[in-house]
Design a protein around this motif. Structure first.
Motif, PDB file in Angstrom:
ATOM      1  N   UNK A  59      33.007  51.002  47.221  1.00 27.77           N
ATOM      2  CA  UNK A  59      33.893  50.661  46.561  1.00 27.77           C
ATOM      3  C   UNK A  59      35.540  50.958  46.898  1.00 27.77           C
ATOM      4  N   UNK A  60      35.397  52.414  47.028  1.00 24.14           N
ATOM      5  CA  UNK A  60      36.579  52.892  47.564  1.00 24.14           C
ATOM      6  C   UNK A  60      36.993  52.501  48.918  1.00 24.14           C
ATOM      7  N   UNK A  61      35.962  52.479  49.853  1.00 21.03           N
ATOM      8  CA  UNK A  61      36.465  52.151  51.206  1.00 21.03           C
ATOM      9  C   UNK A  61      36.872  50.855  51.203  1.00 21.03           C
TER      10      UNK A  61
ATOM     11  N   UNK B  99      41.509  46.449  51.307  1.00 22.76           N
ATOM     12  CA  UNK B  99      42.217  45.355  50.524  1.00 22.76           C
ATOM     13  C   UNK B  99      43.774  46.097  50.702  1.00 22.76           C
ATOM     14  N   UNK B 100      43.775  47.292  50.400  1.00 25.14           N
ATOM     15  CA  UNK B 100      45.302  47.929  50.491  1.00 25.14           C
ATOM     16  C   UNK B 100      45.925  47.718  51.661  1.00 25.14           C
TER      17      UNK B 100
ATOM     18  N   UNK C  83      34.876  45.865  43.833  1.00 28.12           N
ATOM     19  CA  UNK C  83      36.353  45.772  44.458  1.00 28.12           C
ATOM     20  C   UNK C  83      37.079  44.324  44.365  1.00 28.12           C
ATOM     21  N   UNK C  84      36.435  43.597  44.566  1.00 26.52           N
ATOM     22  CA  UNK C  84      37.279  42.192  44.537  1.00 26.52           C
ATOM     23  C   UNK C  84      37.273  41.947  43.153  1.00 26.52           C
TER      24      UNK C  84
ATOM     25  N   UNK D 266      44.026  39.134  44.660  1.00 26.04           N
ATOM     26  CA  UNK D 266      42.879  38.155  45.484  1.00 26.04           C
ATOM     27  C   UNK D 266      42.564  37.215  44.731  1.00 26.04           C
ATOM     28  N   UNK D 267      42.814  37.232  43.400  1.00 27.96           N
ATOM     29  CA  UNK D 267      41.857  36.407  42.279  1.00 27.96           C
ATOM     30  C   UNK D 267      42.147  34.963  42.489  1.00 27.96           C
TER      31      UNK D 267
END
Length: 350
Positions: free
Chosen positions: A251-253, A258-259, A292-293, A299-300
């Motif tokens: 998730x961190x990756x 996404x950032x 993460x999403x 992004x929603x």
């Protein structure tokens, strides 16, 4: 059990959900030339969409036993090929730095890279590193440090290829030239673009290709590459970032990914985001990505999907009892999450 089951047999016995045909998209090369074959980039009548490049070799890293004459021979072979395939020219300036390192001491190469200065100006510069077999740590060291310190990409060459080039036995100069050309691309440039999208993406789509190491080193920093382009292959963008490497996508990756793509995604305003990577996707990775999403507010409003592409295996399928080969682009739907696609170019042969 049938030794060579046909698609007709598998479908009739419930092994497949269905099939459809993907029409191969047309590629646009330099000066508007179009073709179905990506390898036509090496032909003068097509050529790279990004045009000719002038690339200057700023640094050449070699093990201590490599001679200047060997370096000169290798560069001449690279220059000849790069020019002959119409990519432009590669320059070896008088001020090019030859940096010799002790291959048995990883810290030696690292310290020498840390001592380099940043290259100023807008020209295309490139570093080349020759590494001996069995020393992947040298590859990771250079890939992690050189671009950030010098502000230029680096191309790694195996010592076996470097040696073959000394007596004209190396047959990989064309592929090496293409890799170097790709590393010279600026925002919005591409080696070729899609002149059509094969009719598969009616929505405004942005494709995100992810580079994730197949053999990462635990707790080490790794450079990860992301390529973004729209559904027609235009507006290509490259984002390279460093992250603590993990054995799987976490998730961190994915939050980091996404950032790094947020600005481009919000600027393009796509209706759909398609993430794709090569290699197997594990359930723990899918859980991490979905988490993460789900936590990403910006992004929603977009539809998202994730595609894992497996290749490297050769399997043969026949259409029917006459053993006619499966045409290229034929996609076989196995279930809701898996499918196969034929890339064979033998569909017109008996």
């Amino acid at each position: 059990v049938q030794s060579n089951p046909t698609l007709e047999y598998l479908h009739n016995h419930g092994a497949l959900e269905g099939a459809f045909r993907i029409h191969q998209p047309t590629l646009e090369f330099r000066s508007g030339a179009v073709s179905l074959d990506p390898s036509n980039i090496f032909k003068s009548e097509f050529g790279a969409k990004c045009g000719h490049k002038t690339i200057t070799i700023s640094h050449f890293f070699v093990p201590t036993e490599v001679t200047n004459d060997q370096i000169e021979t290798f560069i001449k072979g690279l220059q000849k090929t790069f020019s002959s395939v119409g990519f432009g020219k590669i320059l070896k300036p008088p001020e090019m730095m030859i940096v010799r390192f002790n291959e048995k001491d990883k810290a030696d190469l690292e310290n020498k890279i840390r001592g380099l200065d940043k290259i100023n100006g807008t020209s295309n510069h490139l570093g080349i590193l020759v590494i001996p077999a069995g020393h992947p740590e040298l590859y990771f060291t250079a890939k992690r440090l050189f671009p950030s310190r010098v502000k230029a990409p680096i191309q790694v060459v195996q010592i076996s290829s470097f040696t073959e080039a000394q007596d004209d036995r190396f047959r990989g100069f064309r592929l090496l030239s293409l890799k170097i050309l790709i590393k010279s691309l600026k925002l919005g440039e591409a080696i070729w673009t899609l002149s059509d999208n094969a009719g598969l993406l009616p929505k405004r789509s942005l494709c995100v290709g992810i580079g994730f190491s197949a053999s990462p080193r635990e707790s080490k920093v790794s450079k990860c590459a992301t390529v973004l382009h729209d559904s027609r292959g235009n507006k290509v963008s490259w984002k390279v970032f460093a992250t603590v490497q993990t054995r799987t996508v976490t998730k961190q990756w994915f939050d980091t990914l996404l950032h790094h793509i947020r600005d481009i995604v919000e600027n393009e305003k796509p209706e759909r985001l398609i993430f794709y990577r090569t290699g197997s996707m594990f359930p723990v990775e899918l859980d991490a990505i979905n988490s993460s999403l789900a936590g990403c507010v910006w992004i929603k409003s977009m539809q998202t999907c994730f595609v894992s592409i497996l290749d490297g295996d050769n399997h043969r399928f026949f259409l029917a009892e006459n053993h006619k080969n499966l045409p290229a682009g034929y996609s076989i739907v196995i279930n809701a999450t898996e499918g196969l696609i034929s890339s064979s170019n033998y569909d017109d042969r008996d």
